[in-house]
Design a protein around this motif. Structure first.
Motif, mmCIF file in Angstrom:
data_model
loop_
_atom_site.group_PDB
_atom_site.id
_atom_site.type_symbol
_atom_site.label_atom_id
_atom_site.label_comp_id
_atom_site.label_asym_id
_atom_site.label_seq_id
_atom_site.Cartn_x
_atom_site.Cartn_y
_atom_site.Cartn_z
ATOM 1 N N SER A 141 38.156 35.693 72.612
ATOM 2 C CA SER A 141 36.871 35.893 71.944
ATOM 3 C C SER A 141 35.826 34.910 72.468
ATOM 4 O O SER A 141 36.151 33.886 73.082
ATOM 5 C CB SER A 141 37.039 35.739 70.437
ATOM 6 O OG SER A 141 37.886 36.754 69.915
ATOM 7 N N VAL A 229 35.579 39.093 60.002
ATOM 8 C CA VAL A 229 36.056 38.003 60.852
ATOM 9 C C VAL A 229 37.508 37.659 60.531
ATOM 10 O O VAL A 229 38.335 37.480 61.435
ATOM 11 C CB VAL A 229 35.156 36.761 60.689
ATOM 12 C CG1 VAL A 229 35.749 35.568 61.433
ATOM 13 C CG2 VAL A 229 33.756 37.063 61.196
ATOM 14 N N ASP A 230 37.852 37.575 59.244
ATOM 15 C CA ASP A 230 39.219 37.228 58.855
ATOM 16 C C ASP A 230 40.209 38.301 59.316
ATOM 17 O O ASP A 230 41.299 37.985 59.813
ATOM 18 C CB ASP A 230 39.312 37.066 57.339
ATOM 19 C CG ASP A 230 38.663 35.776 56.860
ATOM 20 O OD1 ASP A 230 38.408 34.899 57.707
ATOM 21 O OD2 ASP A 230 38.400 35.658 55.649
ATOM 22 N N ARG A 232 39.946 40.453 61.765
ATOM 23 C CA ARG A 232 40.073 40.464 63.221
ATOM 24 C C ARG A 232 40.842 39.231 63.718
ATOM 25 O O ARG A 232 41.598 39.314 64.685
ATOM 26 C CB ARG A 232 38.694 40.550 63.872
ATOM 27 C CG ARG A 232 37.973 41.861 63.576
ATOM 28 C CD ARG A 232 36.682 41.975 64.362
ATOM 29 N NE ARG A 232 36.938 42.015 65.798
ATOM 30 C CZ ARG A 232 37.336 43.100 66.447
ATOM 31 N NH1 ARG A 232 37.532 44.245 65.803
ATOM 32 N NH2 ARG A 232 37.534 43.053 67.754
ATOM 33 N N TYR A 233 40.635 38.111 63.054
ATOM 34 C CA TYR A 233 41.386 36.901 63.406
ATOM 35 C C TYR A 233 42.885 37.132 63.182
ATOM 36 O O TYR A 233 43.721 36.781 64.024
ATOM 37 C CB TYR A 233 40.892 35.731 62.559
ATOM 38 C CG TYR A 233 41.803 34.523 62.582
ATOM 39 C CD1 TYR A 233 41.813 33.648 63.662
ATOM 40 C CD2 TYR A 233 42.658 34.260 61.507
ATOM 41 C CE1 TYR A 233 42.659 32.542 63.681
ATOM 42 C CE2 TYR A 233 43.502 33.160 61.513
ATOM 43 C CZ TYR A 233 43.495 32.306 62.598
ATOM 44 O OH TYR A 233 44.336 31.215 62.608
ATOM 45 N N THR A 234 43.234 37.743 62.053
ATOM 46 C CA THR A 234 44.642 38.010 61.740
ATOM 47 C C THR A 234 45.259 38.968 62.753
ATOM 48 O O THR A 234 46.405 38.804 63.169
ATOM 49 C CB THR A 234 44.769 38.590 60.320
ATOM 50 O OG1 THR A 234 44.222 37.657 59.379
ATOM 51 C CG2 THR A 234 46.220 38.856 59.969
ATOM 52 N N GLU A 236 44.252 39.353 65.799
ATOM 53 C CA GLU A 236 44.054 38.814 67.150
ATOM 54 C C GLU A 236 43.282 39.794 68.040
ATOM 55 O O GLU A 236 43.651 40.049 69.195
ATOM 56 C CB GLU A 236 45.395 38.441 67.790
ATOM 57 C CG GLU A 236 46.130 37.335 67.051
ATOM 58 C CD GLU A 236 47.385 36.872 67.776
ATOM 59 O OE1 GLU A 236 47.693 37.445 68.838
ATOM 60 O OE2 GLU A 236 48.063 35.951 67.289
ATOM 61 N N THR A 258 35.198 29.764 59.073
ATOM 62 C CA THR A 258 34.736 31.066 59.567
ATOM 63 C C THR A 258 34.187 30.946 60.981
ATOM 64 O O THR A 258 34.462 31.788 61.838
ATOM 65 C CB THR A 258 33.663 31.638 58.628
ATOM 66 O OG1 THR A 258 34.232 31.841 57.329
ATOM 67 C CG2 THR A 258 33.135 32.959 59.147
ATOM 68 N N ARG A 261 36.923 30.804 63.456
ATOM 69 C CA ARG A 261 37.621 32.074 63.636
ATOM 70 C C ARG A 261 36.860 33.057 64.523
ATOM 71 O O ARG A 261 37.438 34.045 64.967
ATOM 72 C CB ARG A 261 37.917 32.703 62.276
ATOM 73 C CG ARG A 261 38.974 31.928 61.515
ATOM 74 C CD ARG A 261 39.469 32.657 60.285
ATOM 75 N NE ARG A 261 40.588 31.949 59.684
ATOM 76 C CZ ARG A 261 41.366 32.447 58.721
ATOM 77 N NH1 ARG A 261 41.110 33.653 58.256
ATOM 78 N NH2 ARG A 261 42.369 31.746 58.242
ATOM 79 N N THR A 263 36.111 32.442 67.434
ATOM 80 C CA THR A 263 36.667 32.259 68.778
ATOM 81 C C THR A 263 38.181 32.023 68.775
ATOM 82 O O THR A 263 38.771 31.870 69.839
ATOM 83 C CB THR A 263 35.996 31.080 69.488
ATOM 84 O OG1 THR A 263 36.147 29.900 68.684
ATOM 85 C CG2 THR A 263 34.520 31.346 69.703
ATOM 86 N N ALA A 264 38.793 31.959 67.586
ATOM 87 C CA ALA A 264 40.237 31.711 67.522
ATOM 88 C C ALA A 264 41.004 32.952 68.007
ATOM 89 O O ALA A 264 40.508 34.077 67.898
ATOM 90 C CB ALA A 264 40.630 31.364 66.094
ATOM 91 N N PRO A 265 42.230 32.791 68.538
ATOM 92 C CA PRO A 265 42.913 31.504 68.705
ATOM 93 C C PRO A 265 42.659 30.835 70.056
ATOM 94 O O PRO A 265 42.942 29.650 70.216
ATOM 95 C CB PRO A 265 44.393 31.908 68.596
ATOM 96 C CG PRO A 265 44.428 33.298 69.148
ATOM 97 C CD PRO A 265 43.118 33.936 68.770
#
Length: 274
Positions: A141, A229-230, A232-234, A236, A258, A261, A263-265
Protein backbone atom coordinates in the motif's frame (compact mmCIF):
# COMPACT_ATOMS: atom_id res chain seq x y z
CA UNK A 1 -67.37 -89.58 -40.06
CA UNK A 2 -68.83 -86.18 -40.73
CA UNK A 3 -66.71 -83.05 -41.13
CA UNK A 4 -67.89 -81.56 -37.84
CA UNK A 5 -67.09 -84.77 -35.95
CA UNK A 6 -63.58 -84.95 -37.46
CA UNK A 7 -62.79 -81.43 -36.49
CA UNK A 8 -63.52 -82.28 -32.82
CA UNK A 9 -60.87 -85.05 -32.55
CA UNK A 10 -57.37 -84.48 -31.08
CA UNK A 11 -54.90 -83.38 -33.71
CA UNK A 12 -52.23 -85.73 -32.24
CA UNK A 13 -53.93 -89.06 -31.52
CA UNK A 14 -56.95 -88.54 -33.79
CA UNK A 15 -59.07 -90.74 -31.50
CA UNK A 16 -60.04 -88.83 -28.38
CA UNK A 17 -62.25 -85.79 -28.43
CA UNK A 18 -60.61 -82.41 -27.87
CA UNK A 19 -60.88 -80.36 -24.71
CA UNK A 20 -63.76 -77.98 -24.32
CA UNK A 21 -61.81 -75.46 -22.23
CA UNK A 22 -58.24 -74.38 -21.45
CA UNK A 23 -55.32 -73.32 -23.62
CA UNK A 24 -55.65 -76.43 -25.86
CA UNK A 25 -59.41 -76.10 -26.45
CA UNK A 26 -60.55 -77.75 -29.71
CA UNK A 27 -56.96 -78.82 -30.51
CA UNK A 28 -55.76 -81.58 -28.12
CA UNK A 29 -57.42 -84.23 -26.03
CA UNK A 30 -56.87 -84.25 -22.29
CA UNK A 31 -54.17 -86.98 -22.35
CA UNK A 32 -52.16 -85.38 -25.17
CA UNK A 33 -52.40 -82.00 -23.51
CA UNK A 34 -50.95 -83.46 -20.25
CA UNK A 35 -48.06 -85.15 -22.11
CA UNK A 36 -47.29 -81.90 -23.96
CA UNK A 37 -47.15 -79.85 -20.75
CA UNK A 38 -44.95 -82.44 -18.99
CA UNK A 39 -42.31 -82.65 -21.74
CA UNK A 40 -39.57 -79.91 -21.83
CA UNK A 41 -39.39 -77.67 -24.84
CA UNK A 42 -36.88 -78.74 -27.46
CA UNK A 43 -33.53 -76.95 -27.21
CA UNK A 44 -33.06 -74.17 -29.65
CA UNK A 45 -29.78 -73.89 -31.41
CA UNK A 46 -28.12 -70.45 -31.05
CA UNK A 47 -28.24 -68.23 -34.03
CA UNK A 48 -24.93 -68.27 -35.89
CA UNK A 49 -22.78 -65.25 -35.05
CA UNK A 50 -22.44 -62.84 -37.90
CA UNK A 51 -18.86 -62.43 -38.88
CA UNK A 52 -17.73 -58.83 -39.15
CA UNK A 53 -15.89 -58.30 -42.33
CA UNK A 54 -12.95 -55.95 -42.16
CA UNK A 55 -13.09 -53.41 -44.94
CA UNK A 56 -9.69 -52.43 -46.19
CA UNK A 57 -9.44 -48.76 -47.14
CA UNK A 58 -6.71 -46.54 -48.42
CA UNK A 59 -5.50 -43.69 -46.18
CA UNK A 60 -5.01 -40.32 -47.92
CA UNK A 61 -1.29 -40.84 -47.45
CA UNK A 62 -1.49 -44.03 -49.53
CA UNK A 63 -1.23 -46.58 -46.73
CA UNK A 64 -3.85 -49.33 -46.37
CA UNK A 65 -5.96 -49.30 -43.21
CA UNK A 66 -9.22 -50.63 -41.81
CA UNK A 67 -9.99 -47.44 -39.85
CA UNK A 68 -10.00 -44.75 -42.52
CA UNK A 69 -6.67 -43.29 -41.34
CA UNK A 70 -3.36 -44.96 -40.72
CA UNK A 71 -1.85 -44.63 -37.23
CA UNK A 72 0.58 -41.90 -38.28
CA UNK A 73 -2.08 -39.79 -39.99
CA UNK A 74 -4.48 -40.28 -37.07
CA UNK A 75 -1.80 -39.03 -34.67
CA UNK A 76 -1.18 -36.02 -36.90
CA UNK A 77 -4.90 -35.21 -36.96
CA UNK A 78 -5.09 -35.40 -33.15
CA UNK A 79 -2.07 -33.13 -32.83
CA UNK A 80 -3.64 -30.60 -35.21
CA UNK A 81 -6.93 -30.66 -33.26
CA UNK A 82 -5.11 -30.14 -29.96
CA UNK A 83 -3.10 -27.28 -31.42
CA UNK A 84 -6.27 -25.63 -32.74
CA UNK A 85 -7.87 -25.94 -29.29
CA UNK A 86 -4.83 -24.34 -27.60
CA UNK A 87 -4.87 -21.49 -30.11
CA UNK A 88 -8.58 -20.92 -29.49
CA UNK A 89 -8.03 -20.84 -25.72
CA UNK A 90 -5.15 -18.39 -26.19
CA UNK A 91 -7.33 -16.09 -28.33
CA UNK A 92 -10.12 -16.20 -25.72
CA UNK A 93 -7.66 -15.41 -22.93
CA UNK A 94 -6.21 -12.49 -24.89
CA UNK A 95 -9.70 -11.13 -25.60
CA UNK A 96 -10.60 -11.39 -21.90
CA UNK A 97 -7.35 -9.64 -20.97
CA UNK A 98 -7.96 -6.82 -23.44
CA UNK A 99 -11.48 -6.27 -22.10
CA UNK A 100 -10.06 -6.14 -18.57
CA UNK A 101 -7.44 -3.59 -19.62
CA UNK A 102 -10.03 -1.33 -21.24
CA UNK A 103 -12.31 -1.54 -18.19
CA UNK A 104 -9.41 -0.74 -15.83
CA UNK A 105 -8.37 2.29 -17.88
CA UNK A 106 -11.95 3.57 -17.77
CA UNK A 107 -12.06 3.29 -13.97
CA UNK A 108 -8.72 5.05 -13.44
CA UNK A 109 -9.03 8.81 -14.20
CA UNK A 110 -6.49 11.29 -15.55
CA UNK A 111 -6.04 9.62 -18.92
CA UNK A 112 -3.97 12.62 -20.00
CA UNK A 113 -1.11 11.26 -17.88
CA UNK A 114 -0.52 8.60 -20.56
CA UNK A 115 1.22 11.36 -22.48
CA UNK A 116 4.69 11.42 -20.93
CA UNK A 117 5.46 14.96 -22.08
CA UNK A 118 2.20 16.29 -20.66
CA UNK A 119 2.76 14.46 -17.38
CA UNK A 120 6.33 15.63 -16.90
CA UNK A 121 5.29 19.18 -17.72
CA UNK A 122 2.66 19.05 -14.97
CA UNK A 123 4.62 17.06 -12.35
CA UNK A 124 8.12 18.10 -11.38
CA UNK A 125 8.64 16.19 -8.12
CA UNK A 126 11.20 13.36 -8.52
CA UNK A 127 9.40 11.35 -5.82
CA UNK A 128 6.09 11.56 -7.63
CA UNK A 129 7.70 10.72 -10.95
CA UNK A 130 9.27 7.68 -9.31
CA UNK A 131 5.81 6.51 -8.22
CA UNK A 132 4.47 6.97 -11.73
CA UNK A 133 7.28 5.04 -13.40
CA UNK A 134 8.45 2.44 -10.85
CA UNK A 135 5.87 1.74 -8.17
CA UNK A 136 4.19 -1.69 -8.33
CA UNK A 137 1.56 -3.58 -6.35
CA UNK A 138 4.23 -5.90 -4.97
CA UNK A 139 5.56 -2.96 -2.94
CA UNK A 140 2.35 -2.82 -0.91
CA UNK A 141 0.00 0.00 0.00
CA UNK A 142 0.95 3.62 -0.53
CA UNK A 143 0.18 6.90 1.23
CA UNK A 144 1.15 10.03 -0.70
CA UNK A 145 0.95 13.37 1.10
CA UNK A 146 1.84 16.81 -0.19
CA UNK A 147 0.46 20.18 -1.24
CA UNK A 148 -2.50 20.43 -3.57
CA UNK A 149 -1.51 20.74 -7.21
CA UNK A 150 1.81 18.90 -7.02
CA UNK A 151 0.49 15.90 -9.02
CA UNK A 152 -0.17 13.28 -6.37
CA UNK A 153 -3.35 11.92 -7.98
CA UNK A 154 -1.89 12.24 -11.48
CA UNK A 155 1.18 10.23 -10.50
CA UNK A 156 -0.90 7.48 -8.90
CA UNK A 157 -3.12 7.39 -11.99
CA UNK A 158 -0.16 7.12 -14.34
CA UNK A 159 1.28 4.27 -12.27
CA UNK A 160 -2.00 2.32 -12.22
CA UNK A 161 -2.63 2.86 -15.93
CA UNK A 162 0.89 1.61 -16.63
CA UNK A 163 0.25 -1.53 -14.54
CA UNK A 164 -3.09 -2.16 -16.25
CA UNK A 165 -1.43 -2.15 -19.65
CA UNK A 166 1.32 -4.46 -18.39
CA UNK A 167 -1.12 -7.06 -17.01
CA UNK A 168 -0.63 -10.53 -18.49
CA UNK A 169 -3.80 -12.27 -17.27
CA UNK A 170 -7.45 -11.33 -17.06
CA UNK A 171 -7.55 -11.85 -13.27
CA UNK A 172 -4.56 -9.61 -12.48
CA UNK A 173 -5.27 -7.32 -9.46
CA UNK A 174 -4.11 -4.30 -11.47
CA UNK A 175 -7.19 -4.75 -13.68
CA UNK A 176 -9.58 -4.58 -10.73
CA UNK A 177 -8.89 -1.08 -9.39
CA UNK A 178 -11.55 1.07 -7.75
CA UNK A 179 -10.96 4.82 -7.49
CA UNK A 180 -13.00 6.75 -4.91
CA UNK A 181 -12.68 10.09 -3.19
CA UNK A 182 -12.55 10.11 0.59
CA UNK A 183 -15.66 12.29 0.56
CA UNK A 184 -17.58 9.63 -1.38
CA UNK A 185 -16.79 7.04 1.28
CA UNK A 186 -17.51 9.38 4.19
CA UNK A 187 -20.93 10.33 2.83
CA UNK A 188 -21.95 6.94 1.43
CA UNK A 189 -23.85 5.74 4.50
CA UNK A 190 -25.50 9.09 5.09
CA UNK A 191 -26.92 8.97 1.57
CA UNK A 192 -27.92 5.31 1.81
CA UNK A 193 -31.42 4.28 2.87
CA UNK A 194 -31.67 2.97 6.42
CA UNK A 195 -32.37 -0.75 6.65
CA UNK A 196 -31.22 -1.38 3.10
CA UNK A 197 -27.95 -3.09 3.99
CA UNK A 198 -24.48 -1.71 3.49
CA UNK A 199 -23.96 1.19 1.11
CA UNK A 200 -22.75 -0.02 -2.29
CA UNK A 201 -19.73 2.29 -2.23
CA UNK A 202 -18.57 0.89 1.12
CA UNK A 203 -19.00 -2.73 0.06
CA UNK A 204 -17.14 -2.09 -3.18
CA UNK A 205 -14.30 -0.26 -1.40
CA UNK A 206 -13.83 -3.10 1.07
CA UNK A 207 -13.82 -5.88 -1.56
CA UNK A 208 -11.73 -4.23 -4.30
CA UNK A 209 -8.31 -5.87 -4.79
CA UNK A 210 -6.83 -2.40 -5.29
CA UNK A 211 -8.47 0.76 -3.91
CA UNK A 212 -7.49 4.39 -4.40
CA UNK A 213 -8.75 6.78 -1.70
CA UNK A 214 -8.20 10.20 -3.24
CA UNK A 215 -8.07 13.56 -1.44
CA UNK A 216 -8.15 12.31 2.14
CA UNK A 217 -8.66 15.06 4.70
CA UNK A 218 -11.35 17.62 3.79
CA UNK A 219 -14.26 15.14 4.04
CA UNK A 220 -16.50 15.08 7.14
CA UNK A 221 -15.34 12.62 9.76
CA UNK A 222 -17.32 9.38 9.52
CA UNK A 223 -16.88 5.81 10.76
CA UNK A 224 -17.23 4.50 7.21
CA UNK A 225 -13.67 5.44 6.34
CA UNK A 226 -12.34 3.71 9.45
CA UNK A 227 -14.38 0.59 8.63
CA UNK A 228 -13.02 0.44 5.09
CA UNK A 229 -9.41 0.89 6.23
CA UNK A 230 -9.74 -1.74 8.98
CA UNK A 231 -11.36 -4.30 6.68
CA UNK A 232 -8.74 -3.84 4.00
CA UNK A 233 -5.94 -4.01 6.56
CA UNK A 234 -7.31 -7.32 7.87
CA UNK A 235 -7.62 -8.73 4.33
CA UNK A 236 -4.15 -7.38 3.36
CA UNK A 237 -5.48 -5.64 0.27
CA UNK A 238 -3.60 -2.85 -1.52
CA UNK A 239 -4.78 0.69 -0.72
CA UNK A 240 -3.35 3.82 -2.33
CA UNK A 241 -4.22 7.08 -0.57
CA UNK A 242 -3.51 10.70 -1.47
CA UNK A 243 -3.87 13.62 0.91
CA UNK A 244 -3.10 17.30 1.07
CA UNK A 245 -2.66 17.10 4.85
CA UNK A 246 0.55 16.49 6.76
CA UNK A 247 0.96 13.22 8.65
CA UNK A 248 0.53 14.96 12.01
CA UNK A 249 -2.74 16.49 10.81
CA UNK A 250 -3.99 13.12 9.56
CA UNK A 251 -3.11 11.49 12.88
CA UNK A 252 -4.95 14.21 14.78
CA UNK A 253 -8.09 13.67 12.71
CA UNK A 254 -8.16 9.89 12.23
CA UNK A 255 -5.83 8.60 14.95
CA UNK A 256 -2.32 7.17 14.68
CA UNK A 257 -3.58 3.57 14.34
CA UNK A 258 -5.77 4.36 11.34
CA UNK A 259 -3.04 6.35 9.60
CA UNK A 260 -0.60 3.45 10.08
CA UNK A 261 -3.10 1.04 8.57
CA UNK A 262 -3.19 3.03 5.35
CA UNK A 263 0.23 1.53 4.57
CA UNK A 264 0.34 -1.60 6.76
CA UNK A 265 1.78 -4.16 6.77
CA UNK A 266 4.63 -3.42 4.34
CA UNK A 267 3.67 -0.32 2.38
CA UNK A 268 5.29 3.13 2.21
CA UNK A 269 4.53 6.78 2.89
CA UNK A 270 5.76 9.37 0.38
CA UNK A 271 5.93 13.01 1.45
CA UNK A 272 6.38 15.64 -1.23
CA UNK A 273 6.23 18.85 0.72
CA UNK A 274 8.41 21.58 -0.77
Amino acid sequence: MTTSAASSLCVVCRTAPTLTSGSYREVLCAECAMRREASPPPPQSPAPARERLAVVRECPCGATTTAGWCDACAADRRALAERAEREREARDAEATLERGRRAALVRVPHGWTDDREAYETAVSSPRLRAIAERWSLERGSLLVVGPTGTGKSASVARALRRLARAATSGDAPSLDVRWMSAATLALARRRHALGAGEAEEIATAIAAPVLVVDELGPEPLDSALHDVVDARYTAERITVTTSGMRLAELAAKYGDATVRRFTAPHGATIEVWR
